[in-house]
Design an enzyme around this catalytic site. Structure first.
Site, PDB file in Angstrom:
ATOM      1  N   LYS A 125       0.817  -1.221   0.000  1.00 26.83           N
ATOM      2  CA  LYS A 125       0.000   0.000   0.000  1.00 26.83           C
ATOM      3  C   LYS A 125       0.853   1.275   0.000  1.00 26.83           C
ATOM      4  CE  LYS A 125      -3.952  -2.210   2.294  1.00 26.83           C
ATOM      5  NZ  LYS A 125      -4.939  -2.122   3.417  1.00 26.83           N
TER       6      LYS A 125
ATOM      7  N   TYR B 226     -12.447  -2.162  -3.521  1.00 19.53           N
ATOM      8  CA  TYR B 226     -12.941  -2.217  -2.144  1.00 19.53           C
ATOM      9  C   TYR B 226     -14.463  -2.081  -2.077  1.00 19.53           C
ATOM     10  CZ  TYR B 226      -8.306  -2.236   0.024  1.00 19.53           C
ATOM     11  OH  TYR B 226      -7.050  -2.589   0.457  1.00 19.53           O
TER      12      TYR B 226
ATOM     13  N   ASN C  80      -2.034   0.321   6.695  1.00 21.94           N
ATOM     14  CA  ASN C  80      -1.472  -0.890   7.290  1.00 21.94           C
ATOM     15  C   ASN C  80      -0.603  -1.690   6.315  1.00 21.94           C
ATOM     16  OD1 ASN C  80      -3.538  -1.858   5.754  1.00 21.94           O
ATOM     17  ND2 ASN C  80      -4.685  -2.800   7.424  1.00 21.94           N
TER      18      ASN C  80
ATOM     19  N   HIS D  13      -2.213  -5.395   1.592  1.00 19.07           N
ATOM     20  CA  HIS D  13      -3.502  -6.071   1.407  1.00 19.07           C
ATOM     21  C   HIS D  13      -3.229  -7.525   1.065  1.00 19.07           C
ATOM     22  CE1 HIS D  13      -7.483  -7.136  -0.127  1.00 19.07           C
ATOM     23  NE2 HIS D  13      -6.828  -7.763  -1.090  1.00 19.07           N
TER      24      HIS D  13
ATOM     25  N   GLU E 123      -9.633 -11.199  -7.290  1.00 22.33           N
ATOM     26  CA  GLU E 123      -8.710 -10.066  -7.120  1.00 22.33           C
ATOM     27  C   GLU E 123      -7.498 -10.190  -8.059  1.00 22.33           C
ATOM     28  OE1 GLU E 123      -7.813  -9.732  -2.957  1.00 22.33           O
ATOM     29  OE2 GLU E 123      -9.839  -9.079  -2.456  1.00 22.33           O
TER      30      GLU E 123
HETATM   31  P1  GDP Z   1      -7.917  -6.702   5.773  1.00 28.82           P
HETATM   32  O1  GDP Z   1      -8.510  -7.851   5.015  1.00 28.82           O
HETATM   33  O2  GDP Z   1      -7.095  -7.131   6.964  1.00 28.82           O
HETATM   34  O3  GDP Z   1      -7.150  -5.741   4.891  1.00 28.82           O
HETATM   35  O4  GDP Z   1      -9.131  -5.877   6.422  1.00 28.82           O
HETATM   36  P2  GDP Z   1     -10.591  -5.443   5.867  1.00 28.82           P
HETATM   37  O5  GDP Z   1     -10.944  -6.200   4.617  1.00 28.82           O
HETATM   38  O6  GDP Z   1     -11.528  -5.525   7.024  1.00 28.82           O
HETATM   39  O7  GDP Z   1     -10.420  -3.900   5.519  1.00 28.82           O
HETATM   40  C1  GDP Z   1      -9.823  -3.483   4.324  1.00 28.82           C
HETATM   41  C2  GDP Z   1      -8.920  -2.303   4.635  1.00 28.82           C
HETATM   42  O8  GDP Z   1      -9.735  -1.214   5.065  1.00 28.82           O
HETATM   43  C3  GDP Z   1      -7.934  -2.519   5.769  1.00 28.82           C
HETATM   44  O9  GDP Z   1      -6.769  -3.205   5.377  1.00 28.82           O
HETATM   45  C4  GDP Z   1      -7.638  -1.094   6.166  1.00 28.82           C
HETATM   46  O10 GDP Z   1      -6.733  -0.454   5.243  1.00 28.82           O
HETATM   47  C5  GDP Z   1      -9.011  -0.456   6.048  1.00 28.82           C
HETATM   48  N1  GDP Z   1      -9.782  -0.515   7.313  1.00 28.82           N
HETATM   49  C6  GDP Z   1     -10.353  -1.617   7.871  1.00 28.82           C
HETATM   50  N2  GDP Z   1     -10.980  -1.300   9.024  1.00 28.82           N
HETATM   51  C7  GDP Z   1     -10.799   0.035   9.188  1.00 28.82           C
HETATM   52  C8  GDP Z   1     -11.225   0.969  10.195  1.00 28.82           C
HETATM   53  O11 GDP Z   1     -11.903   0.623  11.166  1.00 28.82           O
HETATM   54  N3  GDP Z   1     -10.852   2.280  10.005  1.00 28.82           N
HETATM   55  C9  GDP Z   1     -10.130   2.682   8.931  1.00 28.82           C
HETATM   56  N4  GDP Z   1      -9.803   3.986   8.828  1.00 28.82           N
HETATM   57  N5  GDP Z   1      -9.714   1.834   7.964  1.00 28.82           N
HETATM   58  C10 GDP Z   1     -10.045   0.528   8.100  1.00 28.82           C
END
Ligand code: GDP
Length: 140
Positions: free
Chosen positions: A11, A51, A114, A117, A128
């Site tokens: 990222k 997303y 973070n 992905h 994907e």
């Molecule tokens: P992943 O599969 O671990 O990447 O997590 P998710 O699919 O739940 O979320 C996708 C991405 O959205 C995450 O990697 C973060 O970059 C972002 N994200 C997820 N949860 C949060 C949140 O509570 N707040 C914010 N600001 N970003 C989030």
């Protein structure tokens, strides 16, 4: 164990801090092979589509803005149980909850920025990977 492929994205927070090599060293040390790779700038439309599952979430607009804020490296990782292996190497979404030694524990700035992905299922991995790569661009 089955050989699988999964989509990985380095990222913008990580490309900005010049961490692509350190991150990919962790994948390679764990036995995953990078079988396709491209450095790109995601468009707004691409980030929104990628997303799309999160479009009702309060963080969606911020996530799209972050993911388009700088270059990303999209790549396909291949190896034994690659989907789960990649998730283990990445660590928990929120770096505060990530295990020591994981990418997110070592490199992530916060729950949004973070660093990586990774696809969360074999089915999503296939979709994907196809989002970014044609079959002839993947060289195993
Ligand atoms: P992943 O599969 O671990 O990447 O997590 P998710 O699919 O739940 O979320 C996708 C991405 O959205 C995450 O990697 C973060 O970059 C972002 N994200 C997820 N949860 C949060 C949140 O509570 N707040 C914010 N600001 N970003 C989030």
């Amino acid at each position: 164990m089955a050989t699988e492929r999964t989509l990985s994205i380095i990222k913008p927070d990580a490309t900005r801090r010049n961490l692509t090599g350190l991150i990919n060293a962790k994948f390679e040390a764990a036995g995953l092979r990078i079988v396709a790779q491209r450095r790109i700038r995601l468009s707004q439309g691409q980030a929104e589509a990628f997303y799309g599952v999160h479009k009702e979430r309060p963080f969606f607009a911020g996530l799209v803005s972050f993911m388009t804020s700088g270059p990303v490296v999209v790549q396909v990782l291949e190896g034994d149980d690659a989907v789960a292996a990649n998730r283990r190497i990445m660590g928990a979404t929120n770096p505060a909850n990530a295990e020591p030694g994981t990418i997110r524990k070592e490199f992530a700035e916060d729950i949004e920025a973070n660093s990586v992905h990774g696809s969360d299922s074999a089915e999503n991995a296939a979709a994907e990977i196809a989002f970014f790569f044609t079959p002839d661009e993947i060289v195993g």
